[in-house]
Design an enzyme around this catalytic site. Structure first.
Site, PDB file in Angstrom:
ATOM      1  N   CYS A   1      -2.794   9.292   2.640  1.00 56.17           N
ATOM      2  CA  CYS A   1      -2.438   8.832   1.283  1.00 56.17           C
ATOM      3  C   CYS A   1      -3.582   9.028   0.306  1.00 56.17           C
ATOM      4  O   CYS A   1      -3.353   9.026  -0.902  1.00 56.17           O
ATOM      5  CB  CYS A   1      -1.982   7.385   1.333  1.00 56.17           C
ATOM      6  SG  CYS A   1      -3.104   6.355   2.261  1.00 56.17           S
TER       7      CYS A   1
ATOM      8  N   GLU B   1       0.893  -1.184   0.000  1.00 62.28           N
ATOM      9  CA  GLU B   1       0.000   0.000   0.000  1.00 62.28           C
ATOM     10  C   GLU B   1       0.915   1.215   0.000  1.00 62.28           C
ATOM     11  O   GLU B   1       1.548   1.511   1.012  1.00 62.28           O
ATOM     12  CB  GLU B   1      -0.863   0.019   1.273  1.00 62.28           C
ATOM     13  CG  GLU B   1      -1.791  -1.160   1.441  1.00 62.28           C
ATOM     14  CD  GLU B   1      -3.065  -1.028   0.641  1.00 62.28           C
ATOM     15  OE1 GLU B   1      -3.256   0.007  -0.021  1.00 62.28           O
ATOM     16  OE2 GLU B   1      -3.860  -1.972   0.679  1.00 62.28           O
TER      17      GLU B   1
HETATM   18  P1  NAD Z   1       8.162   5.393   4.652  1.00 59.53           P
HETATM   19  O1  NAD Z   1       8.078   4.600   3.389  1.00 59.53           O
HETATM   20  O2  NAD Z   1       9.295   6.310   4.837  1.00 59.53           O
HETATM   21  O3  NAD Z   1       8.209   4.404   5.906  1.00 59.53           O
HETATM   22  C1  NAD Z   1       7.229   3.435   6.093  1.00 59.53           C
HETATM   23  C2  NAD Z   1       7.781   2.337   6.983  1.00 59.53           C
HETATM   24  O4  NAD Z   1       8.840   1.678   6.299  1.00 59.53           O
HETATM   25  C3  NAD Z   1       8.360   2.808   8.320  1.00 59.53           C
HETATM   26  O5  NAD Z   1       7.990   1.870   9.317  1.00 59.53           O
HETATM   27  C4  NAD Z   1       9.857   2.749   8.064  1.00 59.53           C
HETATM   28  O6  NAD Z   1      10.602   2.512   9.239  1.00 59.53           O
HETATM   29  C5  NAD Z   1       9.947   1.559   7.149  1.00 59.53           C
HETATM   30  N1  NAD Z   1      11.161   1.510   6.323  1.00 59.53           N
HETATM   31  C6  NAD Z   1      11.926   2.550   5.895  1.00 59.53           C
HETATM   32  N2  NAD Z   1      12.951   2.091   5.154  1.00 59.53           N
HETATM   33  C7  NAD Z   1      12.826   0.737   5.106  1.00 59.53           C
HETATM   34  C8  NAD Z   1      13.555  -0.304   4.469  1.00 59.53           C
HETATM   35  N3  NAD Z   1      14.648  -0.043   3.736  1.00 59.53           N
HETATM   36  N4  NAD Z   1      13.135  -1.578   4.620  1.00 59.53           N
HETATM   37  C9  NAD Z   1      12.020  -1.860   5.347  1.00 59.53           C
HETATM   38  N5  NAD Z   1      11.282  -0.911   5.981  1.00 59.53           N
HETATM   39  C10 NAD Z   1      11.668   0.367   5.844  1.00 59.53           C
HETATM   40  O7  NAD Z   1       6.750   6.112   4.779  1.00 59.53           O
HETATM   41  P2  NAD Z   1       6.298   7.160   5.897  1.00 59.53           P
HETATM   42  O8  NAD Z   1       7.011   8.425   5.627  1.00 59.53           O
HETATM   43  O9  NAD Z   1       6.366   6.519   7.245  1.00 59.53           O
HETATM   44  O10 NAD Z   1       4.721   7.315   5.546  1.00 59.53           O
HETATM   45  C11 NAD Z   1       4.248   8.114   4.539  1.00 59.53           C
HETATM   46  C12 NAD Z   1       4.028   7.297   3.259  1.00 59.53           C
HETATM   47  O11 NAD Z   1       3.126   6.221   3.496  1.00 59.53           O
HETATM   48  C13 NAD Z   1       3.379   8.120   2.168  1.00 59.53           C
HETATM   49  O12 NAD Z   1       4.018   7.850   0.936  1.00 59.53           O
HETATM   50  C14 NAD Z   1       1.944   7.617   2.141  1.00 59.53           C
HETATM   51  O13 NAD Z   1       1.274   7.790   0.932  1.00 59.53           O
HETATM   52  C15 NAD Z   1       2.120   6.188   2.480  1.00 59.53           C
HETATM   53  N6  NAD Z   1       0.869   5.624   2.975  1.00 59.53           N
HETATM   54  C16 NAD Z   1       0.148   4.815   2.149  1.00 59.53           C
HETATM   55  C17 NAD Z   1      -1.065   4.279   2.567  1.00 59.53           C
HETATM   56  C18 NAD Z   1      -1.872   3.385   1.670  1.00 59.53           C
HETATM   57  O14 NAD Z   1      -2.819   2.796   2.153  1.00 59.53           O
HETATM   58  N7  NAD Z   1      -1.543   3.267   0.399  1.00 59.53           N
HETATM   59  C19 NAD Z   1      -1.528   4.562   3.854  1.00 59.53           C
HETATM   60  C20 NAD Z   1      -0.772   5.384   4.674  1.00 59.53           C
HETATM   61  C21 NAD Z   1       0.440   5.912   4.227  1.00 59.53           C
END
Ligand code: NAD
Length: 505
Positions: A293, A259
Site C-alpha cells: 500500500c 488502513e
Molecule cells: P480487500 O479490501 O478486498 O479485502 C480486505 C479484507 O476485507 C479481506 O479479509 C476480505 O475478506 C475482507 N472483506 C471483503 N469484503 C468485505 C466486507 N463486505 N465486509 C467485511 N470484510 C470484507 O483488500 P485486499 O485486496 O485483500 O488487499 C489489498 C488492499 O489492501 C489494497 O487496497 C491495499 O492498499 C490495502 N492495504 C492497505 C494497507 C494500509 O496499511 N493502509 C496495508 C495493506 C494493504
C-alpha cells in the site's frame, strides 16, 4: 517449488483458531489456497460461518477480563516469550508465507518474519508504558487523573498482501493493551495468521485472547464487523471495502480504525542523486511485486533530469530476476493470484491507448507461464488525471511524469484521493523539508522509500483511512481514556451546590 511443510497435514485439525485450538469451519463452503507461482493447490479448507464467528467472539469475550486483569509486566513477559517462539519458527513462517503469497523467500526471510518478531518485541516493551497523561488538582478541590483502559474485544480484518505482518500489526497493540481479538485474514492467505496464533498460545498467552476466523469477507467479515459483542473494528484493505466496513461499524457505534489503499508519489527534484533515486524507485515500486500500500507508484521527476531518470529505471528494471519464490536468488515472485495479475494487466492494456509502455507490460512466457507473474513495468506519457495515475494498481507498475516547478510537484503529489505515503528526493534540505510539510500523507520519506520501523506509526490521510498501526500511537486506537475525579474536601455542602440550593451558604 514445493510444499515442504505439507499444509494440508499441518492444518489437518482445521483452518480456524478459536478458543485456543484449531478446528474446521462450518459454512459448508470450501476455499482453496493456491501457490501463485505454480497455480497448484496447497491447501483446501472450509470457510468460517457466522456461527464460527459467534464462537470466536464468545471465546474472546470470555478471555478478556482475565487478560485485562494481568499486570502490564505479565502481559509484557508473555509478549517477550511470544517474540522468542516466533523467532524459533522463522523458517516455517517464511516458507508458509512464500507459498501462500508467492513472495520471494528473500523477502519473507529478511523482511516479513524479522519485522514481525521485532514488532512483537516492541509491543512487549510498550505494554509496560501505557500511560494516562495527566494527574493533578485542576479544580483545587479535587484530584483528577486519567486511566487508559482496553476497549474490550476487537474485531479485525486483514488483506492478503502481508498476511503475517498484518496479523501482527492488528493483534499486537490490541493484546498489549489488554484487549482480546478476533482476526479475519483474507480468504486466499489464511495460513500464517494461524501459525502466529499458535505461537502466541505456546508463549503462554491464554486461550481466547487471540482467535482467527478464516471466512469470506461478505458473510463472516460483515458478521464480525457488526457483531454486538465487538467493541472496535480495525480494518486494513481497499478503500471500497473500507467504506462498507465503516457503514456497518458506524451503525453499531463502534470504535473504528481504517488502513486503506494508497497511491504513493515519488518526487525527484533536479538536484537529487539520480542513481540513488532510480534504485529507490525500482525497489520501492517492485517490493512484494508492487502489492504494497506504500509502494512507489507515481514518480514525478523535474524536467532537466527526467530522461536520465527514465533511462536508469528502465535499465535497473531489466536486471530484476523473476523466478521461483522459494529460490533465494529470486528478486521478484508472482502476484498473489492469477486474478490479481489479470487485474494489473488490464490497467496496463487500457493505458496503452494514451501512454507509452517503456518496458514490461506483459507476463513472462516459458517456465514461469503457469504462475501469476508479470514483468516490471515502466510507463511514461500518461496524463495526471488518467486511470493509471489515479487508481491503485497493486502490481509491479511505475508511472513517471515530468514537472517544472516545486509548487507543481507538490500539487501533483497531492492530487489523488489517497494519502498513505510519499517520498521526496533532493540534496537541498529546504526543498525536501517543504515536501515533508506540504505532502498530505501519513509518512514522507526523504531520499528513501519503503522502510518501516516498529517505533514509528503507519497510517493514512484522506481516503487512505485514519488511525495508526505500530508504535505507541497505535494505543490511541486500542485504548480508551477515563477521567477519574476525587473530591478532596470531605464537605457535604460543596461550593458548586449553590447552583441547586439557591442562597444556602
Ligand atoms: P480487500 O479490501 O478486498 O479485502 C480486505 C479484507 O476485507 C479481506 O479479509 C476480505 O475478506 C475482507 N472483506 C471483503 N469484503 C468485505 C466486507 N463486505 N465486509 C467485511 N470484510 C470484507 O483488500 P485486499 O485486496 O485483500 O488487499 C489489498 C488492499 O489492501 C489494497 O487496497 C491495499 O492498499 C490495502 N492495504 C492497505 C494497507 C494500509 O496499511 N493502509 C496495508 C495493506 C494493504
Amino acid at each position: 517449488m514445493g510444499d515442504d511443510y505439507r499444509m494440508q497435514d499441518r492444518f489437518a485439525a482445521g483452518t480456524q483458531y478459536i478458543g485456543g485450538r484449531l478446528r474446521s469451519g462450518t459454512s459448508g463452503r470450501t476455499q482453496d489456497v493456491i501457490d501463485p507461482a505454480t497455480g497448484e493447490r496447497v491447501h483446501s479448507y472450509e470457510l468460517a460461518s457466522a456461527a464460527d464467528v459467534d464462537d470466536a467472539v464468545a471465546a474472546a469475550r470470555e478471555a478478556q477480563p482475565g487478560w485485562a486483569g494481568a499486570t502490564p509486566g505479565e502481559r509484557s513477559d508473555a509478549l517477550h516469550r511470544f517474540a522468542g517462539v516466533l523467532a524459533e519458527r522463522a523458517e516455517e513462517l517464511a516458507h508458509t508465507e512464500t507459498v501462500q503469497c508467492g513472495k520471494p523467500i528473500k523477502l519473507t526471510t529478511e523482511f516479513d518474519v524479522p519485522g514481525t518478531v521485532d514488532n512483537t518485541a516492541f509491543f512487549a516493551g510498550a505494554a509496560r508504558h501505557l500511560q494516562g497523561q495527566s494527574a493533578g488538582e485542576y479544580s483545587g478541590d479535587h484530584t483528577s487523573y486519567v486511566r487508559r483502559e482496553p476497549i474490550g474485544t476487537v474485531g479485525s480484518i486483514a488483506p492478503w498482501n502481508y498476511p503475517l505482518q498484518m496479523a501482527a500489526w492488528k493483534i499486537l497493540p490490541a493484546i498489549a493493551a489488554g484487549n482480546t481479538i478476533v482476526l479475519k485474514p483474507a480468504e486466499i492467505t489464511p495460513l500464517t495468521s494461524l501459525l502466529f496464533a499458535e505461537a502466541a498460545a505456546e508463549a503462554g498467552i491464554p486461550a481466547g485472547v487471540v482467535n482467527i476466523v478464516n471466512g469470506a469477507g461478505k458473510d463472516a467479515g460483515e458478521h464480525l464487523v457488526g457483531h454486538p459483542d465487538i467493541a472496535m473494528t480495525s480494518f486494513t484493505g481497499s478503500t471500497a471495502v473500507g467504506r462498507r466496513v465503516a457503514e456497518i461499524a458506524t451503525a453499531s457505534v463502534k470504535r473504528l480504525h481504517l488502513e486503506l489503499g494508497g497511491k504513493a508519489p515519488f518526487v525527484v527534484f533536479d538536484d537529487a542523486d539520480i542513481e540513488a533515486a532510480a534504485h529507490g524507485a525500482v525497489a520501492g515500486s517492485l517490493i512484494n511485486s508492487g502489492q504494497d500500500c506504500t509502494a512507489a507508484t507515481r514518480a514525478y521527476v523535474q524536467r532537466p533530469v527526467y530522461d536520465a531518470f527514465v533511462a536508469a529505471v528502465a535499465d535497473l528494471m531489466a536486471t530484476v530476476r523473476l523466478g521461483d519464490p522459494l529460490d533465494p536468488a529470486t528478486d521478484l515472485g508472482p502476484l498473489v493470484s492469477h486474478l490479481q495479475r489479470d487485474r494489473v494487466a488490464g490497467f496496463v492494456e487500457r493505458a496503452r491507448a494514451y501512454a507509452t509502455v517503456v518496458t514490461g507490460g506483459e507476463a513472462p512466457q516459458g517456465d514461469l507461464e503457469r504462475g501469476a507473474y508479470y514483468r516490471p513495468t515502466l510507463i511514461t506519457g500518461a496524463d495526471q488525471d488518467s486511470e493509471i495515475v489515479q487508481s491503485e494498481i497493486f502490481g509491479p507498475v511505475l508511472v513517471v511524469l515530468p514537472f517544472d516547478t516545486d509548487d507543481e510537484a507538490i500539487a501533483l503529489a497531492n492530487d489523488t484521493p489517497y494519502g498513505l505515503a510519499a517520498s521526496a528526493w533532493s540534496r537541498d534540505v529546504y526543498r525536501a523539508g517543504r515536501a515533508t510539510r506540504e505532502i498530505k500523507a501519513g509518512c514522507v520519506w526523504v531520499n528513501d522509500h519503503i522502510p518501516i520501523i516498529s517505533e514509528m506509526p503507519h497510517g493514512g490521510y484522506k481516503a487512505s483511512g485514519f488511525g495508526k498501526d505500530m508504535s505507541v500511537y497505535s494505543f490511541e486506537e486500542y485504548t480508551q481514556v477515563k477521567h477519574v475525579m476525587y473530591d478532596n474536601t470531605a464537605i457535604a455542602g460543596k461550593d458548586w451546590h449553590r447552583t441547586i440550593f439557591g442562597d444556602r451558604p
